[in-house]
Write a protein that holds these residues in place. Structure first.
Motif, mmCIF file in Angstrom:
data_model
loop_
_atom_site.group_PDB
_atom_site.id
_atom_site.type_symbol
_atom_site.label_atom_id
_atom_site.label_comp_id
_atom_site.label_asym_id
_atom_site.label_seq_id
_atom_site.Cartn_x
_atom_site.Cartn_y
_atom_site.Cartn_z
ATOM 1 N N GLY A 1 119.954 -14.711 73.404
ATOM 2 C CA GLY A 1 120.657 -13.495 73.010
ATOM 3 C C GLY A 1 121.803 -13.079 73.907
ATOM 4 N N LEU A 2 121.890 -13.618 75.118
ATOM 5 C CA LEU A 2 122.928 -13.189 76.055
ATOM 6 C C LEU A 2 124.359 -13.459 75.573
ATOM 7 N N PRO A 3 124.683 -14.635 75.017
ATOM 8 C CA PRO A 3 126.084 -14.864 74.614
ATOM 9 C C PRO A 3 126.617 -13.824 73.639
ATOM 10 N N LEU A 4 125.859 -13.505 72.597
ATOM 11 C CA LEU A 4 126.308 -12.507 71.633
ATOM 12 C C LEU A 4 126.419 -11.131 72.276
ATOM 13 N N ALA A 5 125.469 -10.785 73.133
ATOM 14 C CA ALA A 5 125.509 -9.489 73.808
ATOM 15 C C ALA A 5 126.740 -9.364 74.689
ATOM 16 N N VAL A 6 127.046 -10.410 75.429
ATOM 17 C CA VAL A 6 128.228 -10.380 76.310
ATOM 18 C C VAL A 6 129.505 -10.250 75.497
ATOM 19 N N MET A 7 129.599 -10.966 74.382
ATOM 20 C CA MET A 7 130.805 -10.914 73.572
ATOM 21 C C MET A 7 131.040 -9.519 73.002
ATOM 22 N N ILE A 8 129.995 -8.918 72.428
ATOM 23 C CA ILE A 8 130.144 -7.598 71.810
ATOM 24 C C ILE A 8 130.417 -6.528 72.867
ATOM 25 N N LEU A 9 129.621 -6.529 73.933
ATOM 26 C CA LEU A 9 129.743 -5.477 74.937
ATOM 27 C C LEU A 9 131.047 -5.578 75.726
ATOM 28 N N ILE B 1 130.511 -20.398 73.759
ATOM 29 C CA ILE B 1 129.932 -21.643 73.233
ATOM 30 C C ILE B 1 128.458 -21.435 72.898
ATOM 31 N N GLY B 2 127.800 -20.562 73.648
ATOM 32 C CA GLY B 2 126.396 -20.270 73.372
ATOM 33 C C GLY B 2 126.170 -19.660 72.008
ATOM 34 N N ILE B 3 127.200 -19.045 71.436
ATOM 35 C CA ILE B 3 127.080 -18.489 70.085
ATOM 36 C C ILE B 3 127.248 -19.584 69.046
ATOM 37 N N MET B 4 128.130 -20.530 69.315
ATOM 38 C CA MET B 4 128.441 -21.566 68.330
ATOM 39 C C MET B 4 127.397 -22.676 68.298
ATOM 40 N N MET C 1 137.139 -19.308 81.897
ATOM 41 C CA MET C 1 136.269 -20.430 81.581
ATOM 42 C C MET C 1 134.816 -19.970 81.407
ATOM 43 N N LEU C 2 134.408 -19.008 82.225
ATOM 44 C CA LEU C 2 133.051 -18.481 82.107
ATOM 45 C C LEU C 2 132.883 -17.742 80.780
ATOM 46 N N ALA C 3 133.917 -17.010 80.362
ATOM 47 C CA ALA C 3 133.860 -16.314 79.077
ATOM 48 C C ALA C 3 133.776 -17.316 77.924
ATOM 49 N N ILE C 4 134.543 -18.394 78.009
ATOM 50 C CA ILE C 4 134.503 -19.429 76.970
ATOM 51 C C ILE C 4 133.132 -20.095 76.938
ATOM 52 N N TYR C 5 132.571 -20.329 78.120
ATOM 53 C CA TYR C 5 131.241 -20.934 78.199
ATOM 54 C C TYR C 5 130.196 -20.051 77.516
#
Length: 279
Positions: A153-161, A116-119, A109-113
């Motif tokens: 910038g955190l959501p995109l960084a978390v997704m890529i990394l 959502i920050g990217i969308m 759920m935290l990953a999905i949250y």
């Protein structure tokens, strides 16, 4: 025979497409640079022509540097961008490591949250962000911009990394734990060196929107002492008269940090993009 002919033709077509896109992307930058060194009359007479002995003019740079606070604006943008970049890479990598390595309740759920920050564009919450910044007494401060850009910038960084960290063999981490290495040392000494291409990719993709942003500096830090480059350039643009020499000179100087960053991280950026494509 057909296959031998087809492969060079297909490669040639791909290179033509990439070359065309490169020219399309570089054309505005080249146009700004060549017109920044020309007189105003020459700019409107033939904007595609290179400066000559008759049209060469440095008045725009002189006015920007000597008669405005451009260096202050430049320093503000540099401070905000570097601070935001450092926080995004540090917290993004740590969050990606936690979500990829440790399984706990609410992990998915935290990953999905975070996704959502990217969308959802952060600008939709501008009113709430402004109210919060006012309550924290951070209006007209660079700290307000750093906090907003870090959250952006955190959501995109978390997704890529997290995708790159998930590809690291578990045996490598388990071997480090067996040798008595702590989790922080594993993260900083083992994980971070292995995901340098991904970190460079995130750095480039994060820096450009922060450096070029006009929305939040205009709303959160419009004061004379806290203006960024993009906001400071607006003083040369008037309702009836625009000082195009100064505008183009300021934009030319503002492009320099982006070019320097890309030249430093270009190899790591390409490695990160190609590795991500393969994975």
């Amino acid at each position: 025979m057909t296959r031998k002919i087809y492969k060079p033709l297909s490669a040639f077509g791909v290179h033509c497409m990439l070359g065309g896109y490169t020219l399309l992307a570089l054309f505005p930058i080249v146009l700004i640079l060549i017109n920044a060194f020309k007189t105003k009359a020459a700019i409107f007479d033939n904007p595609l022509a290179f400066p000559t002995a008759e049209t060469f003019f440095l008045g725009g740079f002189e006015k920007v540097i000597a008669k405005s606070h451009f260096m202050l604006y430049f320093g503000n943008s540099l401070t905000v961008t570097l601070a935001s970049l450092a926080l995004i890479l540090l917290f993004g990598a740590m969050a990606a490591w936690a979500l990829s390595e440790y399984k706990f309740r609410g992990n998915r759920m935290l990953a999905i949250y975070m996704m959502i920050g990217i969308m959802v564009p952060i600008r939709l919450g501008t009113v709430s962000i402004l109210e919060l910044i006012v309550q924290l007494n951070l209006i007209n401060t660079l700290t307000a911009l750093v906090l907003v850009y870090t959250a952006q910038g955190l959501p995109l960084a978390v997704m890529i990394l997290s995708e790159f960290i998930a590809q690291i063999p578990k045996e490598l981490k388990e071997a480090a734990r067996c040798d008595g290495v702590g989790e922080f040392k594993i993260f900083f000494q083992v994980i971070l060196p292995l995901i340098r291409p991904a970190v460079a990719t995130v750095a480039v993709f994060t820096m450009i929107p922060v450096w070029n942003d006009l929305w939040f500096p205009l709303i959160l830090a419009p004061g004379e002492e806290t203006q960024t480059v993009t906001l400071g350039v607006q003083q040369f643009i008037g309702q009836y008269v625009t000082d195009w020499n100064s505008v183009l000179a300021a934009l030319s100087l503002a492009v320099i940090p982006v070019l320097i960053l890309y030249s430093i991280f270009s190899r790591q950026l390409i490695r990160g993009l190609t590795s991500g494509a393969v994975k």
